[in-house]
Design an enzyme around this catalytic site. Structure first.
Site, PDB file in Angstrom:
ATOM      1  N   GLY A 267       0.852  -1.261  -0.030  1.00  0.00           N
ATOM      2  CA  GLY A 267      -0.168  -0.032  -0.087  1.00  0.00           C
ATOM      3  C   GLY A 267       0.820   1.312  -0.116  1.00  0.00           C
ATOM      4  O   GLY A 267       2.275   1.147  -0.148  1.00  0.00           O
ATOM      5  N   GLY A 269       2.039   5.090   1.621  1.00  0.00           N
ATOM      6  CA  GLY A 269       2.093   5.780   2.871  1.00  0.00           C
ATOM      7  C   GLY A 269       3.423   5.388   3.664  1.00  0.00           C
ATOM      8  O   GLY A 269       4.392   4.663   3.145  1.00  0.00           O
ATOM      9  N   ASN A 270       3.570   5.989   4.833  1.00  0.00           N
ATOM     10  CA  ASN A 270       4.542   5.847   5.495  1.00  0.00           C
ATOM     11  C   ASN A 270       5.107   4.747   6.076  1.00  0.00           C
ATOM     12  O   ASN A 270       6.430   4.169   5.988  1.00  0.00           O
ATOM     13  CB  ASN A 270       4.413   6.903   6.768  1.00  0.00           C
ATOM     14  CG  ASN A 270       5.647   7.205   7.489  1.00  0.00           C
ATOM     15  OD1 ASN A 270       6.663   6.467   7.867  1.00  0.00           O
ATOM     16  ND2 ASN A 270       6.144   8.363   7.395  1.00  0.00           N
ATOM     17  N   GLU A 292      -0.011  -1.851  -7.117  1.00  0.00           N
ATOM     18  CA  GLU A 292      -0.737  -0.898  -7.452  1.00  0.00           C
ATOM     19  C   GLU A 292       0.130   0.321  -8.015  1.00  0.00           C
ATOM     20  O   GLU A 292      -0.061   0.638  -8.902  1.00  0.00           O
ATOM     21  CB  GLU A 292      -1.907  -0.432  -6.719  1.00  0.00           C
ATOM     22  CG  GLU A 292      -3.155  -1.075  -6.697  1.00  0.00           C
ATOM     23  CD  GLU A 292      -3.991  -0.789  -5.633  1.00  0.00           C
ATOM     24  OE1 GLU A 292      -4.816  -1.460  -5.238  1.00  0.00           O
ATOM     25  OE2 GLU A 292      -3.988   0.653  -5.312  1.00  0.00           O
ATOM     26  N   LYS A 406      -4.612   8.906  17.111  1.00  0.00           N
ATOM     27  CA  LYS A 406      -5.217  10.239  17.812  1.00  0.00           C
ATOM     28  C   LYS A 406      -4.469  10.238  19.127  1.00  0.00           C
ATOM     29  O   LYS A 406      -5.086  10.503  20.223  1.00  0.00           O
ATOM     30  CB  LYS A 406      -6.436  10.458  17.880  1.00  0.00           C
ATOM     31  CG  LYS A 406      -7.382  10.087  16.741  1.00  0.00           C
ATOM     32  CD  LYS A 406      -7.630  11.180  15.841  1.00  0.00           C
ATOM     33  CE  LYS A 406      -8.211  10.949  14.583  1.00  0.00           C
ATOM     34  NZ  LYS A 406      -7.791  11.800  13.545  1.00  0.00           N
TER      35      LYS A 406
HETATM   36  N1  COA Z   1      -9.816   5.510  14.347  1.00  0.00           N
HETATM   37  C1  COA Z   1     -10.028   6.690  13.992  1.00  0.00           C
HETATM   38  N2  COA Z   1      -9.191   7.472  13.350  1.00  0.00           N
HETATM   39  C2  COA Z   1      -8.118   6.672  12.865  1.00  0.00           C
HETATM   40  C3  COA Z   1      -7.689   5.435  13.143  1.00  0.00           C
HETATM   41  C4  COA Z   1      -8.620   4.820  14.193  1.00  0.00           C
HETATM   42  N3  COA Z   1      -8.649   3.491  14.356  1.00  0.00           N
HETATM   43  N4  COA Z   1      -6.666   5.177  12.542  1.00  0.00           N
HETATM   44  C5  COA Z   1      -6.249   6.060  11.859  1.00  0.00           C
HETATM   45  N5  COA Z   1      -7.016   7.028  11.821  1.00  0.00           N
HETATM   46  C6  COA Z   1      -6.865   8.336  11.173  1.00  0.00           C
HETATM   47  C7  COA Z   1      -5.686   9.003  11.465  1.00  0.00           C
HETATM   48  O1  COA Z   1      -5.633   9.746  12.899  1.00  0.00           O
HETATM   49  C8  COA Z   1      -5.509  10.154  10.400  1.00  0.00           C
HETATM   50  O2  COA Z   1      -6.451  11.133  10.414  1.00  0.00           O
HETATM   51  P1  COA Z   1      -5.698  12.616  10.622  1.00  0.00           P
HETATM   52  O3  COA Z   1      -4.994  12.700   9.270  1.00  0.00           O
HETATM   53  O4  COA Z   1      -6.996  13.321  10.672  1.00  0.00           O
HETATM   54  O5  COA Z   1      -4.938  12.508  11.643  1.00  0.00           O
HETATM   55  C9  COA Z   1      -6.078   9.044   9.299  1.00  0.00           C
HETATM   56  O6  COA Z   1      -6.978   8.029   9.914  1.00  0.00           O
HETATM   57  C10 COA Z   1      -5.027   8.389   8.579  1.00  0.00           C
HETATM   58  O7  COA Z   1      -4.278   7.617   9.272  1.00  0.00           O
HETATM   59  P2  COA Z   1      -2.559   7.527   9.173  1.00  0.00           P
HETATM   60  O8  COA Z   1      -1.959   7.086  10.459  1.00  0.00           O
HETATM   61  O9  COA Z   1      -2.061   8.747   8.575  1.00  0.00           O
HETATM   62  O10 COA Z   1      -2.288   6.244   8.414  1.00  0.00           O
HETATM   63  P3  COA Z   1      -1.924   6.100   6.883  1.00  0.00           P
HETATM   64  O11 COA Z   1      -1.782   7.470   6.031  1.00  0.00           O
HETATM   65  O12 COA Z   1      -1.026   4.966   6.562  1.00  0.00           O
HETATM   66  O13 COA Z   1      -3.687   5.459   6.152  1.00  0.00           O
HETATM   67  C11 COA Z   1      -5.382   4.281   5.948  1.00  0.00           C
HETATM   68  C12 COA Z   1      -4.216   4.439   6.956  1.00  0.00           C
HETATM   69  C13 COA Z   1      -6.052   2.915   6.555  1.00  0.00           C
HETATM   70  C14 COA Z   1      -6.479   5.544   5.945  1.00  0.00           C
HETATM   71  C15 COA Z   1      -4.868   3.826   4.560  1.00  0.00           C
HETATM   72  O14 COA Z   1      -4.022   2.890   4.434  1.00  0.00           O
HETATM   73  C16 COA Z   1      -6.011   3.639   3.515  1.00  0.00           C
HETATM   74  O15 COA Z   1      -6.729   4.429   3.119  1.00  0.00           O
HETATM   75  N6  COA Z   1      -6.392   2.329   3.226  1.00  0.00           N
HETATM   76  C17 COA Z   1      -7.385   1.771   2.351  1.00  0.00           C
HETATM   77  C18 COA Z   1      -6.875   1.616   1.065  1.00  0.00           C
HETATM   78  C19 COA Z   1      -5.839   0.825   0.851  1.00  0.00           C
HETATM   79  O16 COA Z   1      -5.497  -0.134   1.815  1.00  0.00           O
HETATM   80  N7  COA Z   1      -4.958   0.910  -0.207  1.00  0.00           N
HETATM   81  C20 COA Z   1      -3.788   0.097  -0.610  1.00  0.00           C
HETATM   82  C21 COA Z   1      -3.702  -0.320  -1.823  1.00  0.00           C
HETATM   83  S1  COA Z   1      -2.786   0.805  -2.716  1.00  0.00           S
END
Ligand code: COA
Length: 502
Positions: A267, A269-270, A292, A406
């Site tokens: 995926g 991201g970081n 992807e 959070k």
């Molecule tokens: N409850 C509430 N909010 C949550 C949370 C939880 N359990 N876990 C993460 N978040 C919030 C974070 O606080 C952050 O919000 P903010 O930007 O307002 O602070 C946001 O979700 C994104 O989280 P982050 O820690 O920055 O993670 P990320 O950039 O690694 O994204 C997903 C995590 C799940 C959102 C991201 O992986 C995603 O969209 N996945 C679905 C699509 C996918 O898997 N694609 C892969 C094929 S390319």
């Protein structure tokens, strides 16, 4: 040399405003774009201006927009702000669009990325009126040299009544030849096996076919992709990556994986970047990626020989990554192939190749059901993207997250997931900075013990242990014990107080 080399199409060059004027209210538009790459840069902005003007006159001007995946402020942002979207699919990550979706103002269909093209072929989205596709160039024979993503472009070009092509001079001409567009797909019952057996096989042709008679406008642009810079890899991501790489070593030692692992899907991201960096530091070599998106970390791995090839449907490079890519484009040309997303994410191919899927998540519950998309069950963040295509069909499906979000107000391991994208049946491995839970071969009650012990943060671990103990005692069914009146109380508390802790 001109980028528009087909005379009939060269005669159709016009401004973005003129091209956007061909789009009427209520139309369904298939646009290019995947993860901020290869989306049209000018026509959507001109369309948004037409919409704003129409709304000022008291008219309604909204359209339905289908893409490959997420785009950028110049597409999703402007159309959402102009109140111009009735329906959007299959994936988004734009703050303005997300806010409107979560206010119930725009219908959003969050669909497996591999399903979009076939749903369109099945006719489930109705008629596609217009395709707006970014290309690097138009060849003498009218075929399009794709740009930095392929996504669903083949399908939009095939199905749309009318086509608008944006030829973007910013896209390097050296992309010519990197793409592989497969024209052998069919509707059931006429489907044949897809002849791809190695991640880097080329099974199609490098260009997109485009009927010149359908092209109503060609617009010239010179504008960069979104290209967000990557944050430096943080300590939590490094620890998550470390656990996963230790696990791969353990699997190699057990003989369940070879030294080259299996084709990697990663995926964005970081955390994903940290895993890639960890593979490099861990001395892995000769790996492949069937994924992807090509992000910065993959360029490093290709350059070092850690990866020998990468197959994807899109780039997602930072400005530094772009420079790196351009500086050595001949080298990367030989090692990267960009495909349509129905092929990059195809369940048949993911299963055949045995991909190792590694994706982020929002939360998982104690039984291993994974929520990738929703905060507290009701507000969508981005969408499922391709995570389900790979998780459901891969050799091994790993989901990665920090144990808390959070600033500790949220546990990413909860009694019951508030929304389920990937069921317990499709989730092999969960990883947080605390540790890794290998769920393969475990019953629900064993899973709960393992997930809580290995992955939960110490702040929440006793709360989860307490929940499970009482559920094991008081639940009517003991196969997957739950206290139904309490199972989602953590989320409710978060909504009420901003904190899951009692
Ligand atoms: N409850 C509430 N909010 C949550 C949370 C939880 N359990 N876990 C993460 N978040 C919030 C974070 O606080 C952050 O919000 P903010 O930007 O307002 O602070 C946001 O979700 C994104 O989280 P982050 O820690 O920055 O993670 P990320 O950039 O690694 O994204 C997903 C995590 C799940 C959102 C991201 O992986 C995603 O969209 N996945 C679905 C699509 C996918 O898997 N694609 C892969 C094929 S390319």
């Amino acid at each position: 040399m001109s980028r528009i080399r087909q005379p009939e199409l060269a005669a159709k060059v016009m401004t973005a405003e003129q091209a956007a004027a061909l789009i009427r209210p209520g139309m369904t538009i298939g646009m290019s774009g995947f993860t901020g790459a290869g989306y049209p840069k000018a026509v959507p902005q001109a369309l948004a201006a037409h919409m704003t003007a129409a709304h000022a006159r008291g008219e309604t001007f909204r359209v339905r927009v289908l893409t490959g995946a997420s785009t950028a402020p110049e597409l999703d942002g402007v159309l959402a702000r102009a109140d111009g979207l009735d329906l959007r699919l299959p994936y988004q990550s734009d703050p303005e669009l997300r806010a409107r979706v979560n206010r119930g103002e725009i219908d959003y269909l969050d669909i497996h990325l591999s399903h979009v093209a076939q749903y369109a072929w099945f006719g489930l989205f109705g008629k596609i009126d217009v395709a707006v596709i970014e290309a690097t160039a138009i060849r003498e024979d009218g075929r399009l040299v794709p740009s930095s993503s392929v996504g669903n472009n083949k399908t939009w070009l095939d199905l749309a009544d009318k086509v608008i092509v944006e030829v973007n001079r910013w896209q390097p001409e050296a992309l010519d030849g990197m793409h592989d567009v497969y024209y052998g797909t069919a509707l059931p019952p006429h489907r044949k096996p897809i002849p791809l057996v190695n991640p880097d096989d080329r099974i199609g042709e490098p260009y997109l076919r485009c009927d010149p008679a359908k092209v109503v406008a060609v617009v010239e642009t010179d504008a960069p992709d979104r290209n967000s810079p990557f944050a430096p890899i943080d300590e939590t991501s490094k620890r998550i990556a470390g656990h996963l790489i230790d696990f791969f070593r353990h699997e190699i030692a057990r003989g369940r994986l070879g030294p080259q692992l299996l084709p990697l899907q990663s995926g964005v991201g970081n955390i994903a970047n940290a895993v890639l960096a960890g593979l490099r530091e861990g001395g892995f070599r000769g790996l492949t990626a069937f994924t992807e998106v090509i992000q910065d970390g993959m360029l490093d791995l290709l350059a070092d020989g850690v990866l020998k090839s990468a197959s994807a449907t899109s780039f997602s490079l930072s400005p530094a990554g772009i420079e790196r890519f351009l500086a050595d484009i001949a080298f990367f040309h030989e090692r990267i192939v960009l495909r349509t997303q129905e092929i990059s994410n195809h369940p048949e191919l993911v299963r055949r190749l045995g991909c190792i899927a590694m994706n982020g998540m929002v939360e998982a519950d104690i039984y291993g059901n994974v929520n990738s998309t929703h905060v507290a069950g009701t507000s969508v963040i981005n969408g499922i993207g391709g995570s389900g295509d790979f998780a459901r069909n891969g050799f091994m499906s790993c989901f990665l997250t920090p144990s808390m979000a959070k600033n500790g107000a949220v546990s990413c391991l909860v009694p019951m997931a508030s929304h389920v994208d990937h069921t317990e049946h499709d989730v092999s491995v969960l990883v947080t900075e605390q540790g890794l839970a290998d769920l393969r071969g475990l019953s629900p009650r064993q899973r709960a013990r393992t997930i809580i012990a290995n992955c939960a943060h110490p702040t929440y671990r006793p709360l989860l242990e307490d929940y499970v103990e009482r559920a094991n005692r008081d639940s009517k069914g003991k196969h997957t014990p739950h206290l139904l009146s309490e199972a989602l109380s953590w989320h409710q508390r978060f909504l009420d107080t901003g904190d899951m802790r009692p």
